[in-house]
Each structure stands twice: as structure tokens, then as C-alpha cells.
Scaffold this motif. Structure first.
Motif, PDB file in Angstrom:
ATOM      1  N   GLY A   4      19.567   8.767   3.826  1.00 63.01           N
ATOM      2  CA  GLY A   4      18.864   8.120   4.915  1.00 63.01           C
ATOM      3  C   GLY A   4      19.832   7.285   4.634  1.00 63.01           C
ATOM      4  N   LEU A   5      19.818   6.344   3.458  1.00 66.32           N
ATOM      5  CA  LEU A   5      20.679   5.203   3.877  1.00 66.32           C
ATOM      6  C   LEU A   5      22.473   4.935   3.622  1.00 66.32           C
ATOM      7  N   ALA A   6      23.216   6.103   3.807  1.00 62.70           N
ATOM      8  CA  ALA A   6      24.241   6.217   2.945  1.00 62.70           C
ATOM      9  C   ALA A   6      25.220   5.779   3.836  1.00 62.70           C
ATOM     10  N   LYS A   7      26.301   5.746   3.645  1.00 64.72           N
ATOM     11  CA  LYS A   7      27.509   5.784   4.009  1.00 64.72           C
ATOM     12  C   LYS A   7      28.706   6.180   3.786  1.00 64.72           C
ATOM     13  N   SER A   8      29.688   6.098   4.676  1.00 62.44           N
ATOM     14  CA  SER A   8      30.508   6.692   4.651  1.00 62.44           C
ATOM     15  C   SER A   8      31.459   5.607   4.347  1.00 62.44           C
ATOM     16  N   GLY A   9      32.353   6.174   3.363  1.00 60.62           N
ATOM     17  CA  GLY A   9      33.353   4.429   3.475  1.00 60.62           C
ATOM     18  C   GLY A   9      32.665   3.647   2.868  1.00 60.62           C
ATOM     19  N   CYS A  10      33.187   2.825   1.994  1.00 57.09           N
ATOM     20  CA  CYS A  10      33.378   1.728   1.631  1.00 57.09           C
ATOM     21  C   CYS A  10      33.681   0.530   1.335  1.00 57.09           C
ATOM     22  N   ASN A  11      33.389  -0.296   0.223  1.00 56.45           N
ATOM     23  CA  ASN A  11      34.802  -1.945   0.502  1.00 56.45           C
ATOM     24  C   ASN A  11      34.046  -2.642   1.973  1.00 56.45           C
ATOM     25  N   ALA A  12      32.942  -2.636   2.433  1.00 54.55           N
ATOM     26  CA  ALA A  12      32.794  -2.758   3.887  1.00 54.55           C
ATOM     27  C   ALA A  12      31.581  -4.237   3.568  1.00 54.55           C
ATOM     28  N   ARG A  50      35.918  12.199   0.862  1.00 53.98           N
ATOM     29  CA  ARG A  50      37.225  11.390   2.017  1.00 53.98           C
ATOM     30  C   ARG A  50      36.537  10.826   3.025  1.00 53.98           C
ATOM     31  N   PRO A  51      36.335  10.745   4.389  1.00 53.68           N
ATOM     32  CA  PRO A  51      35.889   8.818   3.062  1.00 53.68           C
ATOM     33  C   PRO A  51      34.883   8.816   1.969  1.00 53.68           C
ATOM     34  N   PHE A  71      49.113   2.660   4.669  1.00 53.83           N
ATOM     35  CA  PHE A  71      48.743   1.373   4.129  1.00 53.83           C
ATOM     36  C   PHE A  71      48.080  -0.018   5.867  1.00 53.83           C
ATOM     37  N   LEU A  72      48.430   1.280   6.916  1.00 58.22           N
ATOM     38  CA  LEU A  72      48.516  -0.387   8.259  1.00 58.22           C
ATOM     39  C   LEU A  72      46.772  -0.378   8.657  1.00 58.22           C
ATOM     40  N   ASP A  73      46.156  -0.787   7.914  1.00 52.90           N
ATOM     41  CA  ASP A  73      44.869  -0.916   8.220  1.00 52.90           C
ATOM     42  C   ASP A  73      44.070  -1.967   6.835  1.00 52.90           C
ATOM     43  N   LEU A  74      43.167  -2.886   6.672  1.00 54.42           N
ATOM     44  CA  LEU A  74      42.787  -3.868   5.750  1.00 54.42           C
ATOM     45  C   LEU A  74      41.885  -2.740   5.508  1.00 54.42           C
ATOM     46  N   ALA A  75      41.324  -1.551   5.508  1.00 49.36           N
ATOM     47  CA  ALA A  75      40.167  -0.667   4.969  1.00 49.36           C
ATOM     48  C   ALA A  75      40.703   0.312   3.650  1.00 49.36           C
ATOM     49  N   SER A  76      42.119   0.320   4.210  1.00 50.67           N
ATOM     50  CA  SER A  76      43.018   1.174   2.722  1.00 50.67           C
ATOM     51  C   SER A  76      43.321   1.130   2.223  1.00 50.67           C
ATOM     52  N   ILE A  77      44.023   0.113   2.605  1.00 52.36           N
ATOM     53  CA  ILE A  77      44.703  -1.608   1.296  1.00 52.36           C
ATOM     54  C   ILE A  77      43.801  -2.141   0.478  1.00 52.36           C
ATOM     55  N   ASP A  85      40.490  -0.284  -0.130  1.00 52.54           N
ATOM     56  CA  ASP A  85      40.342   1.189  -1.354  1.00 52.54           C
ATOM     57  C   ASP A  85      41.090   0.852  -2.208  1.00 52.54           C
ATOM     58  N   LEU A  86      42.217   0.954  -1.993  1.00 47.90           N
ATOM     59  CA  LEU A  86      43.177   0.694  -2.841  1.00 47.90           C
ATOM     60  C   LEU A  86      43.237   0.138  -3.529  1.00 47.90           C
ATOM     61  N   PHE A  87      42.337  -1.573  -3.904  1.00 43.16           N
ATOM     62  CA  PHE A  87      42.371  -1.963  -4.414  1.00 43.16           C
ATOM     63  C   PHE A  87      40.491  -2.482  -5.058  1.00 43.16           C
ATOM     64  N   SER A  88      40.301  -1.403  -4.478  1.00 44.14           N
ATOM     65  CA  SER A  88      39.140  -1.975  -4.468  1.00 44.14           C
ATOM     66  C   SER A  88      38.217  -2.802  -4.269  1.00 44.14           C
ATOM     67  N   VAL A  89      39.131  -3.490  -3.875  1.00 39.35           N
ATOM     68  CA  VAL A  89      38.215  -4.685  -2.837  1.00 39.35           C
ATOM     69  C   VAL A  89      37.532  -4.222  -1.382  1.00 39.35           C
ATOM     70  N   SER A  90      36.887  -5.757  -0.339  1.00 41.22           N
ATOM     71  CA  SER A  90      36.193  -5.741   0.972  1.00 41.22           C
ATOM     72  C   SER A  90      37.671  -5.641   1.278  1.00 41.22           C
ATOM     73  N   ARG A  91      37.092  -5.195   2.997  1.00 38.31           N
ATOM     74  CA  ARG A  91      38.097  -6.047   3.719  1.00 38.31           C
ATOM     75  C   ARG A  91      38.818  -7.424   4.435  1.00 38.31           C
ATOM     76  N   LEU A  92      37.368  -8.444   4.112  1.00 36.78           N
ATOM     77  CA  LEU A  92      36.986  -9.517   4.576  1.00 36.78           C
ATOM     78  C   LEU A  92      37.967 -10.247   2.675  1.00 36.78           C
ATOM     79  N   MET A  93      38.009  -9.620   2.653  1.00 41.43           N
ATOM     80  CA  MET A  93      37.964 -10.258   0.788  1.00 41.43           C
ATOM     81  C   MET A  93      39.552 -10.503   0.610  1.00 41.43           C
ATOM     82  N   ILE A  94      40.113  -9.364   1.448  1.00 40.17           N
ATOM     83  CA  ILE A  94      41.898  -9.314   2.311  1.00 40.17           C
ATOM     84  C   ILE A  94      42.276 -10.725   3.036  1.00 40.17           C
ATOM     85  N   ALA A  95      41.505 -10.296   4.302  1.00 43.73           N
ATOM     86  CA  ALA A  95      41.513 -10.998   5.638  1.00 43.73           C
ATOM     87  C   ALA A  95      41.489 -12.305   5.527  1.00 43.73           C
ATOM     88  N   ASN A  96      40.290 -13.160   4.799  1.00 42.48           N
ATOM     89  CA  ASN A  96      40.237 -14.448   5.020  1.00 42.48           C
ATOM     90  C   ASN A  96      41.435 -15.268   4.032  1.00 42.48           C
TER      91      ASN A  96
END
Length: 594
Positions: free
Chosen positions: A446-454, A419-420, A54-60, A62-73
């Protein structure tokens, strides 16, 4: 007054490295609450980043089911992609509510977060290490009574209660909400009108090593000899590894060169005597983009696809840019793409499930800069054509139940077992295909994204299926697929389009079924559901159950939508309620009519 003062909360785990807590176990009972006097709130947990996971906002996130910006701000971090340092302080948003657990625990206030188990995970380790004692494993056991802690499967999703509190009229001022008997490792609650400004370390540079201490000459001489021997061994190992690496590199390069030459030959054969030129750079770029897929899928020649589709004749067109073709006596669906297919290929490489359409291979046409994806052919076409097309037969209720469960299982796989995680982003009835036995497969990644909370500013999708949070804020998460799936369930129940001729969306009408007595709700549902069901022998309880799942899926608040595990379970119960189910292939009209 205190309601305003207590509008924002954050909580943290008491921690001091100079004190031993071995004799002070954390509170295991959670924080009691009265559901009738509890108003849910948005609050924050105080969380410290910790390596290596847990040294990046993406993994954290995912742990809390929120986006990176919701933690960064709230955490005063300007760049959400930054690398964090150990123990870096963060504010993470959660949704706090009062939940009844059981007779022993009663009702406690928490934010329920789903966690999918990985190899080496334990209920105790996740509670104390990953969530940093923001919960306790005893509480996890209490809200998951059917789970055996020693027998949790890899990929199994379990709810973890993150302790929290919300303000109410009886809340005491200052820190009175913590009570008078707080102990080390207890969760502390601090009422605030605004979150404090967290100071963040902007440098990731490790501290310089301490200066070497002086050693006696004999020790220094022995150290020199040991160092020389160690260097010699290390150099020898490096040389051997270098030789092995070079050999593997040239072998891989040779294989790719042979495959590239095959594409060159196909290009020459396809062009034949045709006049004109093609952009060499385009060809090279296309090959580079899909080079990692060369060993995983069959590469078809453009001549094969041309012959299979009669030159991509309109008579072979299925829908959009997808054609039906026959190669060596076998039918395929061939998707013609005018753009780079690398992202879709990357995602399709890691998914393999019976309820997902299978990719068989691909083809590159350097002349037109096209890429063709060759899929398995699914005989009975799209769910949309069966529900809203001109087919003379109508899908029976039991068939619709099976289709809903198949789609839910496909989404469960990409949400929980990749994973992801993969977010499809375009779930709709026209992207659900039915095979010869009327079993469903999810298509079109065609529109799928690998990785969430973005967060994205590029909003794509189909009107009537798009989740509100994605449309307004660009939030990409698995819950947007849940919302779209809820719309599909509404289509299955009602037989109506996701958006009508006046531009009104189907999901906006679900509020009508939550008003009045139970009898009124059932009567309203009977008037609204597909009239073809009136000719069947079915239980309204089964329809009501599916409608309840659909309503929860299209909740405007993504945190209140269920996960796919819960959805699959609920739909399975609906099938059990329907007694006339054939275990063999389901036909469009299999339920006995009255």
C-alpha cells in the motif's frame, strides 16, 4: 591548511574530440592508497549527460545511486524534473573510501557502485560509455574476481569502482595529487574549497536546419517526382496503420465496455431494493483509475465478498482492514480500502515471486466508493504474531533463518528485477506472512513506490522501522528497505519488539555489540538474544553472522548498508553453518532441544 583547501574534490575524464586516443589506453590500476592513512570523504564526479539513456536526473541518479536533488543542487539545476541536453555538465556526489582489492592491485580509492546488467550490457561498455571512463573494466574485473565477463546474467548486480581521491596530510597543493605522468583518458583531480557554478543550457530547442543549396532544374524535377512517390507511399502506409489502430481501439473499447457493464450489473444487484443514491462521478473515476488492470485480474462481485466474509463480520477480521473469506471453497485474504487502489495495483501487476503475497483479483463497490483487493490466503499469519503474540510455540532458530532468507529474496526481486525498481517502504514483521510450511511472503504494498532516489515531504511508515534519511530528508531508495529489514533481523535474533513501551527503538542498541573483545561481544549477544534459543542445539557462529548482517543493515549512512544481493549471500552462509536443517516444511519447533 591544505586539508581545508582540499575539502571538496571533483573529478572528470579528459576529453578532446580533435585528439585520437587509440594508442593511449586509460590507467587500469586505479589510485593507490593506504587504508591506515586514508580518511573517507564525500566528493563529486564530473559527469556529462548523454542520450538516449541519460538525459534526465532520475536515470543518472539510478546509475550513481543518489537522488535527483543531490545532483540538481550542486549542478545549478533549479528543476530536478527537467530534460537534459547531450553533454550537459553535472556534478554527482559519491562517497570515496580506500578498499583492498587483491595482491596485484593492492588498495585503491574508489566509490563502489552496484550496477544491474540489462540486455546488451557488457562490462567494457558500462565502464567506458555509461560511466564515461570514470572507471576501467580491468578494475571492475579485479574487484569482482568470481564474475566471468562473458557469462554475466541479465539482472545480475556487479560493483563498479568509480575512481576518486580524498585529502590527507601528505596531499600536495594544487594539482600535485595527479602525479607527473598523466595521460589522455586518465582521471584528473582538482582540489576546490567550493564547487564552481556550472552554466546550464536552459533551452532544449535544437538548432535550425541549414538552408537548402540550389540544385540544377533536372535534379530539382527528379527530386519532386521522388518526393511525390515517397509521399504517396507514406500516406498509404499511414492510412493502413490508421485503419488498424481504429480497429484495435474499438475492439479494446468493446472489451472494456463489457467489463464495465459487468460492474454495472454487480452494482444493481448489490443495491437491490436499498434506498439512497451514490455519486456517479465516483464510480466513473474508480473505473477509470483501474481500467488498465481489468484484463489482468479476476473481477469479483461485491456479493461474493459480502457472502465470503459474512458481511465483513468482525469474526472474519485478520488485522487492520483485511478479512478472511471463502469463495467457491477456497480461502482468500480480502483487503478493504477506502481510497484509490490504483498505485498498489500498478505495482502488483509487475511483481511475481514466491516470496511476495500474490494478488488474485479485485472488486469495486460504487455505493461506498470502496475498492477490495483479493489476495492469496497465507495460513500461519504474520511474523509479528509469532514473535510477539501469545502463541504457545516459539520459532526455532533454523525457522527464523529461513524466514529471513525468504524475505531477503523477495526484496532482492523487487529491488533488482523490476523496472523501474520498487521500494516497499513498509517492511516490518507484521507485513511478513508465513504459509503452512512456515515460509515467508512479503505483504502489503500500500505504501510502495515504483522508482527510487526520490525526495518526498510526505513521510509514512511505522515507528521503529523507518530509516533515518527518510525520516529527516524524505529520501526514498532501496536502502530504506534494507534498513527496515535489518530491524526485522534484530527482532528475529532478540525476540524483542522494534520499539519498546518507553518509545526506545531496537536498532539504537546495536552499538553495544561492536565494543570490546570478541569474547565480550559474544557474551553480550548471548544475554540479548531470544532466551528460547538456550533450549536449542545451535552454533553461536550462525547467530553472530546474522547479527553482523543486521548491524550493517541499520547503519545510519545508507551508502554503507549492503545491497540485497550481499544480504542473501550472507544469510545463506549462516544457514550453511547450521547443520540441523530439514529440506521439508519447517515446523515452529523443529530443532532438537537439549
Amino acid at each position: 591548511m591544505y586539508g581545508f583547501l582540499l575539502l571538496f574534490f571533483f573529478l572528470f575524464t579528459f576529453n578532446n574530440q580533435n585528439i585520437s586516443y587509440a594508442q593511449e589506453p586509460p590507467s587500469i590500476s586505479g589510485y593507490k592508497c593506504n587504508p591506515n592513512q586514508f580518511n573517507p570523504c564525500q566528493t563529486y564526479v564530473f559527469f556529462r549527460a548523454k542520450g538516449p539513456e541519460f538525459l534526465d536526473l532520475a536515470s543518472i541518479g539510478d546509475l550513481f545511486s543518489v537522488s535527483r536533488l543531490m545532483i540538481a543542487n550542486p549542478s545549478n539545476i533549479s528543476n530536478p524534473n527537467t530534460t537534459l541536453v547531450n553533454n550537459q555538465p553535472l556534478f554527482v556526489p559519491i562517497s570515496c573510501s580506500c578498499n583492498t582489492v587483491n595482491a596485484t592491485f593492492g588498495s585503491i580509492s574508489y566509490a563502489g557502485l552496484n550496477y544491474t546488467f540489462k540486455p546488451g550490457d557488457t562490462m567494457y561498455g558500462i565502464s567506458t560509455s555509461k560511466f564515461g571512463n570514470l572507471t576501467t573494466y580491468q578494475s571492475v574485473e579485479a574487484i569482482n574476481p568470481t564474475v566471468v565477463p562473458e557469462n554475466i546474467d541479465i539482472g545480475q548486480s556487479i560493483k563498479f569502482p568509480i575512481f576518486c581521491k580524498c585529502p590527507n596530510s601528505t596531499t600536495q597543493p594544487r594539482l600535485g595529487i595527479n602525479g607527473n605522468n598523466t595521460k589522455p583518458l586518465d582521471t584528473l583531480f582538482i582540489p576546490l574549497t567550493n564547487l564552481p557554478n556550472l552554466p546550464q543550457n536552459t533551452s532544449n530547442t535544437p538548432p535550425p536546419p541549414p538552408p537548402p543549396t540550389s540544385l540544377p532544374p533536372i535534379v530539382q524535377e527528379n527530386d519532386r517526382k521522388g518526393t511525390i512517390i515517397g509521399l504517396a507511399i507514406a500516406l498509404g502506409l499511414c492510412g493502413a496503420l490508421l485503419i488498424l489502430f481504429v480497429g484495435l481501439f474499438y475492439k479494446e473499447r468493446k472489451v472494456k465496455k463489457e467489463k464495465y457493464s459487468d460492474v454495472e450489473r454487480q452494482k444493481s444487484q448489490y443495491l437491490g431494493s436499498k434506498k439512497g443514491s451514490f455519486d456517479k462521478d465516483v464510480e466513473v473515476n474508480l473505473m477509470a483509475d483501474v481500467s488498465e488492470c481489468l484484463d489482468k485480474y479476476k473481477m469479483y462481485k461485491i456479493e461474493q465478498l459480502w457472502e465470503a466474509t459474512d458481511g465483513f463480520d468482525e469474526g472474519c477480521l485478520i488485522q487492520g482492514s483485511v478479512y478472511k473469506g471463502t469463495i467457491d471453497g477456497e480461502k482468500f485474504a480480502i483487503k478493504k480500502m477506502k481510497w484509490n487502489a490504483r498505485e498498489e495495483l500498478k505495482i502488483l501487476q509487475k511483481v511475481n515471486h514466491g516470496n511476495l503475497v500474490k494478488l488474485e483479483g479485485f472488486c469495486i463497490d460504487p455505493k461506498e466508493a470502496n475498492c477490495y483487493l483479493v489476495y492469496e490466503y497465507v495460513e500461519n499469519g504474520s511474523l509479528h504474531s509469532w514473535l510477539h503474540g501469545d502463541k504457545p510455540e516459539k520459532l526455532s532458530w533454523v525457522t527464523r533463518l529461513r524466514i529471513a532468507t525468504d524475505v531477503a529474496n523477495g526484496l532482492l526481486y523487487i529491488h533488482e528485477h523490476t523496472r523501474p525498481r520498487v521500494v516497499h517502504k513498509d517492511i516490518k514483521s507484521s507485513n511478513i506472512l508465513l504459509d503452512a510450511n512456515m515460509r515467508a511472503k512479503v505483504a502489503n504494498f500500500g505504501l510502495a513506490k515504483s522508482g527510487c532516489n526520490a525526495i518526498t515531504m510526505h513521510i509514512v511508515g511505522t515507528q521503529g522501522y523507518i530509516a533515518p534519511e527518510y525520516l529527516t530528508d524524505g529520501i526514498v531508495s532501496t536502502k530504506m528497505d534494507v534498513f527496515s529489514f535489518g530491524v526485522v533481523l534484530l527482532e528475529l535474533v532478540s525476540g524483542k519488539e522494534a520499539i519498546d513501551d518507553e518509545g526506545k527503538v531496537l536498532w539504537a542498541k546495536v552499538g553495544e555489540f561492536s565494543e570490546g573483545s570478541e569474547e565480550r561481544k559474544v557474551r553480550k549477544l548471548q544475554e540479548w538474544m531470544d532466551e528460547s534459543f538456550l533450549r536449542e542445539e545451535l552454533t553461536m557462529e550462525s547467530v553472530v553472522n546474522v547479527m553482523s548482517v543486521a548491524i550493517s543493515c541499520v547503519n545510519k549512512d545508507p551508502s554503507r548498508r549492503p545491497g540485497m544481493v550481499e544480504i542473501v549471500y550472507a544469510l545463506s552462509k549462516s544457514i550453511d553453518l547450521f547443520s540441523d536443517v530439514s529440506e521439508e516444511g519447517l515446523s515452529p519447533r523443529q530443532v532438537t532441544a537439549r
